[in-house]
Design a protein around this motif. Structure first.
Motif, PDB file in Angstrom:
ATOM      1  N   PRO A 197       0.834  -1.213   0.000  1.00 55.43           N
ATOM      2  CA  PRO A 197       0.000   0.000   0.000  1.00 55.43           C
ATOM      3  C   PRO A 197       0.860   1.250   0.000  1.00 55.43           C
ATOM      4  O   PRO A 197       2.104   1.176  -0.002  1.00 55.43           O
ATOM      5  N   ALA A 198       0.201   2.390   0.014  1.00 55.09           N
ATOM      6  CA  ALA A 198       0.930   3.665   0.053  1.00 55.09           C
ATOM      7  C   ALA A 198       1.825   3.713   1.290  1.00 55.09           C
ATOM      8  O   ALA A 198       1.504   3.144   2.330  1.00 55.09           O
ATOM      9  N   LYS A 199       2.936   4.409   1.173  1.00 54.17           N
ATOM     10  CA  LYS A 199       3.884   4.516   2.278  1.00 54.17           C
ATOM     11  C   LYS A 199       3.531   5.708   3.174  1.00 54.17           C
ATOM     12  O   LYS A 199       2.988   6.712   2.698  1.00 54.17           O
ATOM     13  N   LEU A 200       3.848   5.564   4.446  1.00 52.40           N
ATOM     14  CA  LEU A 200       3.710   6.669   5.382  1.00 52.40           C
ATOM     15  C   LEU A 200       4.847   7.655   5.130  1.00 52.40           C
ATOM     16  O   LEU A 200       6.025   7.275   5.143  1.00 52.40           O
ATOM     17  N   LYS A 201       4.515   8.900   4.878  1.00 50.13           N
ATOM     18  CA  LYS A 201       5.532   9.926   4.620  1.00 50.13           C
ATOM     19  C   LYS A 201       5.952  10.559   5.939  1.00 50.13           C
ATOM     20  O   LYS A 201       5.115  11.004   6.717  1.00 50.13           O
ATOM     21  N   TRP A 202       7.258  10.596   6.156  1.00 47.97           N
ATOM     22  CA  TRP A 202       7.801  11.052   7.433  1.00 47.97           C
ATOM     23  C   TRP A 202       8.936  12.029   7.204  1.00 47.97           C
ATOM     24  O   TRP A 202       9.821  11.783   6.388  1.00 47.97           O
ATOM     25  N   HIS A 203       8.884  13.159   7.914  1.00 46.12           N
ATOM     26  CA  HIS A 203       9.962  14.150   7.891  1.00 46.12           C
ATOM     27  C   HIS A 203      10.839  13.893   9.120  1.00 46.12           C
ATOM     28  O   HIS A 203      10.467  14.264  10.236  1.00 46.12           O
ATOM     29  N   PRO A 204      11.998  13.233   8.948  1.00 47.19           N
ATOM     30  CA  PRO A 204      12.797  12.824  10.112  1.00 47.19           C
ATOM     31  C   PRO A 204      13.366  13.965  10.931  1.00 47.19           C
ATOM     32  O   PRO A 204      13.783  13.760  12.062  1.00 47.19           O
ATOM     33  N   ALA A 205      13.395  15.174  10.374  1.00 47.97           N
ATOM     34  CA  ALA A 205      13.961  16.303  11.114  1.00 47.97           C
ATOM     35  C   ALA A 205      12.923  16.989  12.004  1.00 47.97           C
ATOM     36  O   ALA A 205      13.237  17.954  12.702  1.00 47.97           O
ATOM     37  N   THR A 206      11.692  16.495  12.001  1.00 51.69           N
ATOM     38  CA  THR A 206      10.639  17.126  12.800  1.00 51.69           C
ATOM     39  C   THR A 206      10.130  16.165  13.865  1.00 51.69           C
ATOM     40  O   THR A 206      10.337  14.958  13.791  1.00 51.69           O
ATOM     41  N   LYS A 207       9.449  16.714  14.871  1.00 48.23           N
ATOM     42  CA  LYS A 207       8.853  15.877  15.915  1.00 48.23           C
ATOM     43  C   LYS A 207       7.765  14.994  15.309  1.00 48.23           C
ATOM     44  O   LYS A 207       7.057  15.398  14.396  1.00 48.23           O
ATOM     45  N   VAL A 208       7.649  13.787  15.832  1.00 48.93           N
ATOM     46  CA  VAL A 208       6.729  12.811  15.256  1.00 48.93           C
ATOM     47  C   VAL A 208       5.686  12.371  16.276  1.00 48.93           C
ATOM     48  O   VAL A 208       6.029  12.009  17.394  1.00 48.93           O
ATOM     49  N   ASN A 209       4.416  12.453  15.894  1.00 50.46           N
ATOM     50  CA  ASN A 209       3.336  11.814  16.632  1.00 50.46           C
ATOM     51  C   ASN A 209       2.719  10.808  15.666  1.00 50.46           C
ATOM     52  O   ASN A 209       2.074  11.179  14.688  1.00 50.46           O
ATOM     53  N   PHE A 210       2.956   9.533  15.915  1.00 50.51           N
ATOM     54  CA  PHE A 210       2.575   8.475  14.986  1.00 50.51           C
ATOM     55  C   PHE A 210       1.102   8.543  14.611  1.00 50.51           C
ATOM     56  O   PHE A 210       0.737   8.458  13.430  1.00 50.51           O
ATOM     57  N   TYR A 211       0.239   8.714  15.599  1.00 52.08           N
ATOM     58  CA  TYR A 211      -1.200   8.718  15.337  1.00 52.08           C
ATOM     59  C   TYR A 211      -1.624   9.918  14.494  1.00 52.08           C
ATOM     60  O   TYR A 211      -2.421   9.792  13.563  1.00 52.08           O
ATOM     61  N   GLU A 212      -1.098  11.083  14.829  1.00 52.69           N
ATOM     62  CA  GLU A 212      -1.452  12.284  14.067  1.00 52.69           C
ATOM     63  C   GLU A 212      -0.940  12.195  12.638  1.00 52.69           C
ATOM     64  O   GLU A 212      -1.635  12.542  11.687  1.00 52.69           O
ATOM     65  N   LEU A 213       0.296  11.706  12.485  1.00 53.91           N
ATOM     66  CA  LEU A 213       0.885  11.570  11.161  1.00 53.91           C
ATOM     67  C   LEU A 213       0.073  10.602  10.307  1.00 53.91           C
ATOM     68  O   LEU A 213      -0.231  10.883   9.133  1.00 53.91           O
ATOM     69  N   ALA A 214      -0.305   9.478  10.899  1.00 57.38           N
ATOM     70  CA  ALA A 214      -1.096   8.489  10.171  1.00 57.38           C
ATOM     71  C   ALA A 214      -2.472   9.051   9.797  1.00 57.38           C
ATOM     72  O   ALA A 214      -2.944   8.893   8.660  1.00 57.38           O
ATOM     73  N   LYS A 215      -3.113   9.731  10.734  1.00 53.14           N
ATOM     74  CA  LYS A 215      -4.436  10.287  10.485  1.00 53.14           C
ATOM     75  C   LYS A 215      -4.406  11.309   9.354  1.00 53.14           C
ATOM     76  O   LYS A 215      -5.288  11.317   8.484  1.00 53.14           O
ATOM     77  N   GLN A 216      -3.397  12.166   9.355  1.00 49.97           N
ATOM     78  CA  GLN A 216      -3.272  13.185   8.315  1.00 49.97           C
ATOM     79  C   GLN A 216      -3.158  12.572   6.921  1.00 49.97           C
ATOM     80  O   GLN A 216      -3.560  13.177   5.935  1.00 49.97           O
TER      81      GLN A 216
END
Length: 227
Positions: A68-87
């Motif tokens: 499936p589509a990949k989760l896009k992640w900006h490694p230089a920023t703070k990460v909240n897994f749930y918020e990132l996934a929801k967005q």
């Protein structure tokens, strides 16, 4: 052209024609063996090549599926897994494996005699994609076990311990899944992955936790934007 390349190209064409879409199950290895009058080893080589390209993935005892589509992640920023996934339109879940207290270790960088060690598996749309070890000061986060640990640890730290994560640093490397991680992610031992060692700091620049994450390489896409 070698036979495994023919099989690989056949599946490539199915993807290009949209005959199979994200999340769809591929023909079984036995069906591919019969279709191409091939051996299991040759079929498996073609599938492993496609998996290495990030186009398909396997699940033990279930077969092969289109990635499936990949989760896009900006490694230089703070990460909240749930918020990132929801967005990004994913359904995120977390499964807690274990929480223990153990002696500190030199690589953690934490100045505490005892650490909590939290082990979790995180999933996207019911697919396990990441295993994590979280280490934090057992004294600072006393009775951590009394909270629901399948949610955001960041939120627990903020609301229950008045600790705000203000900065993160990450070291990312390519490796393979350790055996105990592969079992939890339903993968074969030696499956490629991204290993992320993440350290998070509060507003006083004090280290809050030391995290080690193992991401399936075909589940995440890192984006770095320079100035």
């Amino acid at each position: 052209m070698l036979l495994f390349q023919e099989i690989r190209n056949y599946i490539h064409q199915l993807l290009a024609d949209k005959s199979i879409a994200a999340g769809d199950k591929l023909p079984s290895e036995r069906a591919l063996q019969e279709q191409f009058n091939s051996t299991r080893i040759t079929v498996r080589e073609a599938l492993l090549r496609l998996e290495a390209e990030g186009l398909i993935y396997s699940q033990k005892r279930r077969g092969w599926f289109v990635t499936p589509a990949k989760l896009k992640w900006h490694p230089a920023t703070k990460v909240n897994f749930y918020e990132l996934a929801k967005q990004q339109g994913f359904k995120a879940d977390t499964f807690v494996i274990n929480l223990t207290t153990e002696a500190n270790f030199s690589d953690s960088g934490l100045s505490a005699p005892n650490l909590y060690h939290l082990q979790r598996v995180r999933s996207l749309d019911n697919r396990a994609v990441m295993y994590e070890d979280i280490y934090c000061d057992a004294q600072r986060f006393k009775q951590l076990e009394s909270h629901s640990l399948n949610g955001s640890i960041t939120d627990i730290m903020a609301t229950q311990y008045n600790t705000l994560v203000c900065k993160e640093s990450s070291v990312i490397s390519v490796t393979v899944l350790p055996d105990h991680v592969a079992i939890k992610l339903e993968k074969n031992s030696g499956t490629p992955c991204l290993k992320v060692i993440r350290k998070r700091y509060d507003e006083c620049h004090t280290l809050v936790d030391h995290n080690i994450e193992y991401w399936l390489h075909n589940a995440i896409e890192m984006i770095v934007e320079g100035q």
